[in-house]
Design a protein around this motif. Structure first.
Motif, PDB file in Angstrom:
ATOM      1  N   LEU A  77      33.784  24.337  38.227  1.00 19.65           N
ATOM      2  CA  LEU A  77      34.662  24.374  39.395  1.00 19.65           C
ATOM      3  C   LEU A  77      36.055  24.894  39.051  1.00 19.65           C
ATOM      4  O   LEU A  77      36.749  25.426  39.915  1.00 19.65           O
ATOM      5  CB  LEU A  77      34.763  22.977  40.009  1.00 19.65           C
ATOM      6  CG  LEU A  77      33.465  22.426  40.612  1.00 19.65           C
ATOM      7  CD1 LEU A  77      33.694  21.038  41.181  1.00 19.65           C
ATOM      8  CD2 LEU A  77      32.935  23.359  41.704  1.00 19.65           C
TER       9      LEU A  77
ATOM     10  N   ARG B 253      37.866  30.622  36.691  1.00 21.66           N
ATOM     11  CA  ARG B 253      38.518  31.595  37.567  1.00 21.66           C
ATOM     12  C   ARG B 253      37.505  32.344  38.421  1.00 21.66           C
ATOM     13  O   ARG B 253      37.730  32.587  39.600  1.00 21.66           O
ATOM     14  CB  ARG B 253      39.327  32.581  36.717  1.00 21.66           C
ATOM     15  CG  ARG B 253      40.544  31.941  36.028  1.00 21.66           C
ATOM     16  CD  ARG B 253      41.359  32.980  35.299  1.00 21.66           C
ATOM     17  NE  ARG B 253      42.559  32.390  34.702  1.00 21.66           N
ATOM     18  CZ  ARG B 253      43.460  33.075  34.005  1.00 21.66           C
ATOM     19  NH1 ARG B 253      43.297  34.385  33.810  1.00 21.66           N
ATOM     20  NH2 ARG B 253      44.512  32.462  33.500  1.00 21.66           N
ATOM     21  N   ARG B 254      36.441  32.770  37.802  1.00 25.71           N
ATOM     22  CA  ARG B 254      35.370  33.421  38.555  1.00 25.71           C
ATOM     23  C   ARG B 254      34.288  32.386  38.840  1.00 25.71           C
ATOM     24  O   ARG B 254      33.121  32.562  38.502  1.00 25.71           O
ATOM     25  CB  ARG B 254      34.817  34.596  37.766  1.00 25.71           C
ATOM     26  CG  ARG B 254      35.854  35.679  37.508  1.00 25.71           C
ATOM     27  CD  ARG B 254      35.268  36.853  36.751  1.00 25.71           C
ATOM     28  NE  ARG B 254      36.251  37.901  36.539  1.00 25.71           N
ATOM     29  CZ  ARG B 254      36.008  39.044  35.901  1.00 25.71           C
ATOM     30  NH1 ARG B 254      34.789  39.274  35.420  1.00 25.71           N
ATOM     31  NH2 ARG B 254      36.962  39.931  35.737  1.00 25.71           N
ATOM     32  N   GLY B 255      34.701  31.336  39.473  1.00 29.32           N
ATOM     33  CA  GLY B 255      33.829  30.189  39.645  1.00 29.32           C
ATOM     34  C   GLY B 255      32.672  30.409  40.595  1.00 29.32           C
ATOM     35  O   GLY B 255      31.640  29.756  40.455  1.00 29.32           O
ATOM     36  N   ARG B 256      32.827  31.301  41.567  1.00 29.32           N
ATOM     37  CA  ARG B 256      31.768  31.458  42.561  1.00 29.32           C
ATOM     38  C   ARG B 256      30.482  31.985  41.930  1.00 29.32           C
ATOM     39  O   ARG B 256      29.408  31.427  42.139  1.00 29.32           O
ATOM     40  CB  ARG B 256      32.241  32.392  43.672  1.00 29.32           C
ATOM     41  CG  ARG B 256      31.217  32.590  44.776  1.00 29.32           C
ATOM     42  CD  ARG B 256      31.814  33.355  45.932  1.00 29.32           C
ATOM     43  NE  ARG B 256      32.938  32.618  46.532  1.00 29.32           N
ATOM     44  CZ  ARG B 256      33.640  33.063  47.569  1.00 29.32           C
ATOM     45  NH1 ARG B 256      33.341  34.239  48.123  1.00 29.32           N
ATOM     46  NH2 ARG B 256      34.631  32.354  48.052  1.00 29.32           N
ATOM     47  N   LEU B 257      30.595  33.073  41.139  1.00 34.42           N
ATOM     48  CA  LEU B 257      29.416  33.630  40.501  1.00 34.42           C
ATOM     49  C   LEU B 257      28.875  32.681  39.433  1.00 34.42           C
ATOM     50  O   LEU B 257      27.664  32.458  39.343  1.00 34.42           O
ATOM     51  CB  LEU B 257      29.753  34.980  39.881  1.00 34.42           C
ATOM     52  CG  LEU B 257      28.618  35.670  39.110  1.00 34.42           C
ATOM     53  CD1 LEU B 257      27.431  35.922  40.028  1.00 34.42           C
ATOM     54  CD2 LEU B 257      29.117  36.963  38.479  1.00 34.42           C
TER      55      LEU B 257
ATOM     56  N   ARG C  81      29.269  29.464  39.263  1.00 34.55           N
ATOM     57  CA  ARG C  81      28.684  28.282  39.902  1.00 34.55           C
ATOM     58  C   ARG C  81      27.290  28.570  40.426  1.00 34.55           C
ATOM     59  O   ARG C  81      26.377  27.751  40.290  1.00 34.55           O
ATOM     60  CB  ARG C  81      29.593  27.829  41.031  1.00 34.55           C
ATOM     61  CG  ARG C  81      29.022  26.662  41.816  1.00 34.55           C
ATOM     62  CD  ARG C  81      29.809  26.433  43.079  1.00 34.55           C
ATOM     63  NE  ARG C  81      29.135  25.471  43.925  1.00 34.55           N
ATOM     64  CZ  ARG C  81      29.349  25.351  45.219  1.00 34.55           C
ATOM     65  NH1 ARG C  81      30.206  26.137  45.812  1.00 34.55           N
ATOM     66  NH2 ARG C  81      28.720  24.441  45.929  1.00 34.55           N
ATOM     67  N   ARG C  82      27.113  29.750  41.021  1.00 32.94           N
ATOM     68  CA  ARG C  82      25.805  30.103  41.554  1.00 32.94           C
ATOM     69  C   ARG C  82      24.759  30.191  40.446  1.00 32.94           C
ATOM     70  O   ARG C  82      23.632  29.699  40.581  1.00 32.94           O
ATOM     71  CB  ARG C  82      25.898  31.444  42.283  1.00 32.94           C
ATOM     72  CG  ARG C  82      24.633  31.849  43.025  1.00 32.94           C
ATOM     73  CD  ARG C  82      24.854  33.155  43.745  1.00 32.94           C
ATOM     74  NE  ARG C  82      25.999  33.078  44.649  1.00 32.94           N
ATOM     75  CZ  ARG C  82      26.551  34.138  45.237  1.00 32.94           C
ATOM     76  NH1 ARG C  82      26.056  35.344  45.001  1.00 32.94           N
ATOM     77  NH2 ARG C  82      27.570  33.991  46.050  1.00 32.94           N
TER      78      ARG C  82
ATOM     79  N   GLU D 108      33.558  18.499  44.656  1.00 32.11           N
ATOM     80  CA  GLU D 108      34.070  19.384  45.711  1.00 32.11           C
ATOM     81  C   GLU D 108      34.687  18.603  46.855  1.00 32.11           C
ATOM     82  O   GLU D 108      35.502  19.139  47.608  1.00 32.11           O
ATOM     83  CB  GLU D 108      32.937  20.265  46.231  1.00 32.11           C
ATOM     84  CG  GLU D 108      32.464  21.309  45.232  1.00 32.11           C
ATOM     85  CD  GLU D 108      31.342  22.148  45.782  1.00 32.11           C
ATOM     86  OE1 GLU D 108      30.581  21.626  46.625  1.00 32.11           O
ATOM     87  OE2 GLU D 108      31.226  23.318  45.393  1.00 32.11           O
TER      88      GLU D 108
END
Length: 282
Positions: free
Chosen positions: A85, A88-92, A94-95, A170
């Motif tokens: 979480l 910095r590039r957490g979205r990719l 995390r997925r 979250e």
């Protein structure tokens, strides 16, 4: 009325596959079979037997293994979830991690045991590579021991912890941290008085879930260590498959009833913690 009818299949499923087996265990655990006449009578011999000797050691072994792996998995999984979480590039990231966790959390049983045997077993690929190339061994580590079994359990318990705890992380509202900063609180004070108390119930609940999952695991332990490690699930299998001792199946059912009681207490505590969690994170 239609809404109530929609719940009938669910309650029917629970009754047939959960309540009925528990009721059968509760009855059969108090039955005994005469080895000569094969006559069944009511008795507490099986209940008494599971609290002594090898069966007592099996319960203690399962509790020890489950507690250690649950705590270690909770710590490692929480650290991994926080790191995801905060990336910095957490979205990719995390997925990718959540996808991998969803697969690994459900990868167990005999395939998992075989994968570890082929990798770090006595003749495993990594073991042979270390010995032939670097001339070093595993330092006395044995995969076919309580320690080795705990390592295998971490493989699917850590991803399960990640999947369980990320929603709670979250749910920590950024406004809470901003308010703490505006009031002059340090990072330690924020986690001590705000973040920590909010996260404690879901972390405890997730740990209880990991404990129950490890306590009930069977196939991985059976394929990896056999009967060399005292575990209650292995004792149940031996009792139910016995073709020598008359009435051993009643002993196996008594062992299973004891497991149901232990897991029931754990899940009751888990449900209580979840109610407190929902009150904080609603």
């Amino acid at each position: 009325m239609l809404t109530a009818l929609g719940t009938v299949p669910f309650f029917l499923y629970v009754a047939v596959f959960l309540l009925l087996p528990i009721a059968v265990l509760a009855v059969e655990a108090f039955r005994a079979t005469d080895p000569v006449t094969y006559e069944e009578t009511w008795s507490t011999d099986s209940i008494t037997a599971i609290t002594e000797g090898v069966y007592r050691r099996a319960y203690l072994g399962s509790l020890q293994l489950s507690l250690i792996t649950a705590v270690l998995s909770a710590v490692l999984g929480l650290a991994l979830a926080v790191a995801i979480l905060r990336a910095r590039r957490g979205r990719l990231l995390r997925r990718l991690v959540l996808t991998a966790s969803g697969v690994l959390a459900n990868f167990g049983g005999i395939p998992l045991a075989f994968a570890f045997i082929a990798t770090i077993g006595t003749q495993g690929v990594v073991t042979a590579l270390l010995q032939d190339t670097l001339g070093i061994g595993l330092g006395g580590f044995s995969l076919y021991s309580m320690t080795g079994l705990a390592l295998v359990y971490l493989y699917f318990l850590v991803p399960l912890m990640v999947l369980t705890i990320i929603p709670a992380l979250e749910a920590l509202r950024p406004q809470w941290r901003e308010a703490a900063d505006n009031l002059g609180a340090t990072g330690w004070q924020y986690w001590r008085y705000v973040g920590g108390p909010v996260l404690l119930p879901p972390v405890l609940g997730a740990t209880m879930l990991l404990f129950a999952s490890a306590f009930a695991a069977y196939a991985t332990a059976k394929a990896l260590v056999g009967s060399s490690v005292p575990l209650v699930t292995l004792q149940i299998a031996d009792a139910l498959s016995s073709n020598v001792v008359v009435g051993a199946e009643n002993l196996g059912k008594a062992l299973a009833l004891g497991m149901v009681v232990v897991v029931g207490l754990v899940m009751a505590f888990y449900a209580w913690v979840q109610r407190r969690t929902q009150r904080w994170l609603a």
